[in-house]
Design a protein around this motif. Structure first.
Motif, PDB file in Angstrom:
ATOM      1  N   LYS A  12       1.847  -6.642  -8.874  1.00  0.00           N
ATOM      2  CA  LYS A  12       2.344  -5.646  -7.924  1.00  0.00           C
ATOM      3  C   LYS A  12       3.077  -4.548  -8.681  1.00  0.00           C
ATOM      4  O   LYS A  12       3.394  -4.675  -9.858  1.00  0.00           O
ATOM      5  CB  LYS A  12       3.306  -6.291  -6.921  1.00  0.00           C
ATOM      6  N   LYS A  13       3.380  -3.494  -7.958  1.00  0.00           N
ATOM      7  CA  LYS A  13       4.179  -2.428  -8.534  1.00  0.00           C
ATOM      8  C   LYS A  13       5.641  -2.616  -8.163  1.00  0.00           C
ATOM      9  O   LYS A  13       5.963  -2.974  -7.040  1.00  0.00           O
ATOM     10  CB  LYS A  13       3.701  -1.064  -8.011  1.00  0.00           C
ATOM     11  N   VAL A  14       6.502  -2.379  -9.131  1.00  0.00           N
ATOM     12  CA  VAL A  14       7.932  -2.337  -8.881  1.00  0.00           C
ATOM     13  C   VAL A  14       8.350  -0.870  -8.942  1.00  0.00           C
ATOM     14  O   VAL A  14       8.213  -0.225  -9.974  1.00  0.00           O
ATOM     15  CB  VAL A  14       8.715  -3.149  -9.927  1.00  0.00           C
ATOM     16  N   SER A  15       8.821  -0.368  -7.837  1.00  0.00           N
ATOM     17  CA  SER A  15       9.180   1.048  -7.780  1.00  0.00           C
ATOM     18  C   SER A  15      10.687   1.198  -7.757  1.00  0.00           C
ATOM     19  O   SER A  15      11.377   0.494  -7.042  1.00  0.00           O
ATOM     20  CB  SER A  15       8.586   1.693  -6.526  1.00  0.00           C
ATOM     21  N   VAL A  16      11.168   2.123  -8.568  1.00  0.00           N
ATOM     22  CA  VAL A  16      12.597   2.414  -8.573  1.00  0.00           C
ATOM     23  C   VAL A  16      12.788   3.902  -8.306  1.00  0.00           C
ATOM     24  O   VAL A  16      12.011   4.737  -8.753  1.00  0.00           O
ATOM     25  CB  VAL A  16      13.283   2.027  -9.902  1.00  0.00           C
ATOM     26  N   ILE A  17      13.810   4.203  -7.550  1.00  0.00           N
ATOM     27  CA  ILE A  17      14.097   5.593  -7.213  1.00  0.00           C
ATOM     28  C   ILE A  17      15.576   5.860  -7.460  1.00  0.00           C
ATOM     29  O   ILE A  17      16.404   4.982  -7.255  1.00  0.00           O
ATOM     30  CB  ILE A  17      13.720   5.887  -5.743  1.00  0.00           C
ATOM     31  N   CYS A  18      15.872   7.048  -7.945  1.00  0.00           N
ATOM     32  CA  CYS A  18      17.261   7.459  -8.092  1.00  0.00           C
ATOM     33  C   CYS A  18      17.367   8.907  -7.654  1.00  0.00           C
ATOM     34  O   CYS A  18      16.820   9.798  -8.298  1.00  0.00           O
ATOM     35  CB  CYS A  18      17.735   7.303  -9.532  1.00  0.00           C
ATOM     36  N   GLU A  19      18.023   9.106  -6.546  1.00  0.00           N
ATOM     37  CA  GLU A  19      18.159  10.467  -6.026  1.00  0.00           C
ATOM     38  C   GLU A  19      19.070  11.300  -6.915  1.00  0.00           C
ATOM     39  O   GLU A  19      18.833  12.480  -7.132  1.00  0.00           O
ATOM     40  CB  GLU A  19      18.699  10.419  -4.603  1.00  0.00           C
ATOM     41  N   GLY A  20      20.107  10.658  -7.456  1.00  0.00           N
ATOM     42  CA  GLY A  20      21.054  11.386  -8.293  1.00  0.00           C
ATOM     43  C   GLY A  20      20.404  11.952  -9.543  1.00  0.00           C
ATOM     44  O   GLY A  20      20.705  13.054  -9.979  1.00  0.00           O
ATOM     45  N   CYS A  21      19.499  11.179 -10.134  1.00  0.00           N
ATOM     46  CA  CYS A  21      18.847  11.588 -11.375  1.00  0.00           C
ATOM     47  C   CYS A  21      17.446  12.157 -11.124  1.00  0.00           C
ATOM     48  O   CYS A  21      16.752  12.516 -12.081  1.00  0.00           O
ATOM     49  CB  CYS A  21      18.752  10.410 -12.337  1.00  0.00           C
ATOM     50  N   VAL A  41      20.525   4.533  -8.633  1.00  0.00           N
ATOM     51  CA  VAL A  41      19.204   3.934  -8.762  1.00  0.00           C
ATOM     52  C   VAL A  41      19.084   2.691  -7.877  1.00  0.00           C
ATOM     53  O   VAL A  41      20.007   1.898  -7.755  1.00  0.00           O
ATOM     54  CB  VAL A  41      18.885   3.594 -10.234  1.00  0.00           C
ATOM     55  N   THR A  42      17.953   2.574  -7.213  1.00  0.00           N
ATOM     56  CA  THR A  42      17.703   1.422  -6.366  1.00  0.00           C
ATOM     57  C   THR A  42      16.203   1.178  -6.308  1.00  0.00           C
ATOM     58  O   THR A  42      15.414   2.004  -6.750  1.00  0.00           O
ATOM     59  CB  THR A  42      18.267   1.650  -4.949  1.00  0.00           C
ATOM     60  N   TYR A  43      15.827   0.032  -5.785  1.00  0.00           N
ATOM     61  CA  TYR A  43      14.407  -0.221  -5.632  1.00  0.00           C
ATOM     62  C   TYR A  43      13.870   0.592  -4.466  1.00  0.00           C
ATOM     63  O   TYR A  43      14.544   0.783  -3.459  1.00  0.00           O
ATOM     64  CB  TYR A  43      14.145  -1.711  -5.403  1.00  0.00           C
ATOM     65  N   LYS A  74       4.765   0.366   3.880  1.00  0.00           N
ATOM     66  CA  LYS A  74       3.882  -0.811   3.936  1.00  0.00           C
ATOM     67  C   LYS A  74       4.616  -2.057   3.420  1.00  0.00           C
ATOM     68  O   LYS A  74       4.506  -3.135   4.005  1.00  0.00           O
ATOM     69  CB  LYS A  74       2.636  -0.525   3.093  1.00  0.00           C
ATOM     70  N   ASP A  75       5.368  -1.884   2.323  1.00  0.00           N
ATOM     71  CA  ASP A  75       6.121  -3.001   1.782  1.00  0.00           C
ATOM     72  C   ASP A  75       7.122  -3.533   2.786  1.00  0.00           C
ATOM     73  O   ASP A  75       7.306  -4.726   2.949  1.00  0.00           O
ATOM     74  CB  ASP A  75       6.863  -2.579   0.510  1.00  0.00           C
ATOM     75  N   CYS A 121       6.996  -3.366   5.968  1.00  0.00           N
ATOM     76  CA  CYS A 121       6.303  -4.075   7.043  1.00  0.00           C
ATOM     77  C   CYS A 121       5.966  -5.491   6.610  1.00  0.00           C
ATOM     78  O   CYS A 121       6.114  -6.449   7.378  1.00  0.00           O
ATOM     79  CB  CYS A 121       5.017  -3.335   7.429  1.00  0.00           C
ATOM     80  N   GLU A 122       5.530  -5.639   5.351  1.00  0.00           N
ATOM     81  CA  GLU A 122       5.189  -6.968   4.852  1.00  0.00           C
ATOM     82  C   GLU A 122       6.427  -7.843   4.747  1.00  0.00           C
ATOM     83  O   GLU A 122       6.382  -9.033   5.051  1.00  0.00           O
ATOM     84  CB  GLU A 122       4.506  -6.840   3.482  1.00  0.00           C
ATOM     85  N   ARG A 123       7.528  -7.249   4.310  1.00  0.00           N
ATOM     86  CA  ARG A 123       8.756  -8.024   4.185  1.00  0.00           C
ATOM     87  C   ARG A 123       9.297  -8.444   5.543  1.00  0.00           C
ATOM     88  O   ARG A 123       9.877  -9.516   5.693  1.00  0.00           O
ATOM     89  CB  ARG A 123       9.827  -7.175   3.481  1.00  0.00           C
ATOM     90  N   ALA A 124       9.105  -7.572   6.520  1.00  0.00           N
ATOM     91  CA  ALA A 124       9.574  -7.898   7.867  1.00  0.00           C
ATOM     92  C   ALA A 124       8.704  -8.985   8.494  1.00  0.00           C
ATOM     93  O   ALA A 124       9.095  -9.608   9.471  1.00  0.00           O
ATOM     94  CB  ALA A 124       9.569  -6.638   8.737  1.00  0.00           C
ATOM     95  N   GLY A 125       7.539  -9.186   7.900  1.00  0.00           N
ATOM     96  CA  GLY A 125       6.660 -10.241   8.367  1.00  0.00           C
ATOM     97  C   GLY A 125       5.920  -9.877   9.620  1.00  0.00           C
ATOM     98  O   GLY A 125       5.629 -10.730  10.427  1.00  0.00           O
TER      99      GLY A 125
END
Ligand SMILES: [Zn+2]
Length: 86
Positions: free
Chosen positions: A17-26, A72-74, A79-80, A82-86
Motif C-alpha cells: 500500500k501507499k503511506v501518504s504524509v502531508i504537512c501543510e506548514g512545510c 506533518v501527519t498521515y 477512499k481510505d 471509507c475502508e477504515r470506517a468499514g
C-alpha cells in the motif's frame, strides 16, 4: 491474526500500500511505498515513525517545541477513510 482494533498500526500493515504524509506548514505531500518503508525502518509503529518520515520527506520545521511547529501527519484519501470506517 491481529488482536484488538485499538492497537497501533505498524508498517507491516502497509506492505503493498501507499503511506501518504502531508504537512501543510512545510507544503509537503508525499506518497511512500509501505514495503520500501518496512525494509528501511523495520516494523515500526505508525505514530512513532512519523517523526522519521517528516525528515525523509523534507520537512524543515521541528516536530518539537512550541512555535512554528511542523504539522506533518498521515494523509488518508476519502477512499481510505471509507475502508477504515468499514
Ligand atoms: Zn513539516
Amino acid at each position: 491474526m491481529r488482536v484488538g482494533a485499538k492497537q497501533a498500526a505498524t508498517l507491516s500493515d502497509y506492505v503493498g500500500k501507499k503511506v501518504s504524509v502531508i504537512c501543510e506548514g512545510c507544503e509537503v505531500l508525499r506518497h511512500l511505498d509501505g514495503g520500501d518503508l518496512l525494509a528501511e525502518h523495520g516494523d515500526a509503529s505508525m505514530p512513532s515513525l512519523l517523526a522519521n518520515l517528516a525528515i525523509a520527506v523534507g520537512c524543515e520545521r521541528s516536530t518539537s517545541g512550541f512555535y512554528d511547529r511542523c504539522k506533518v501527519t498521515y494523509y488518508f484519501s476519502h477512499k481510505d477513510w471509507c475502508e477504515r470506517a468499514g
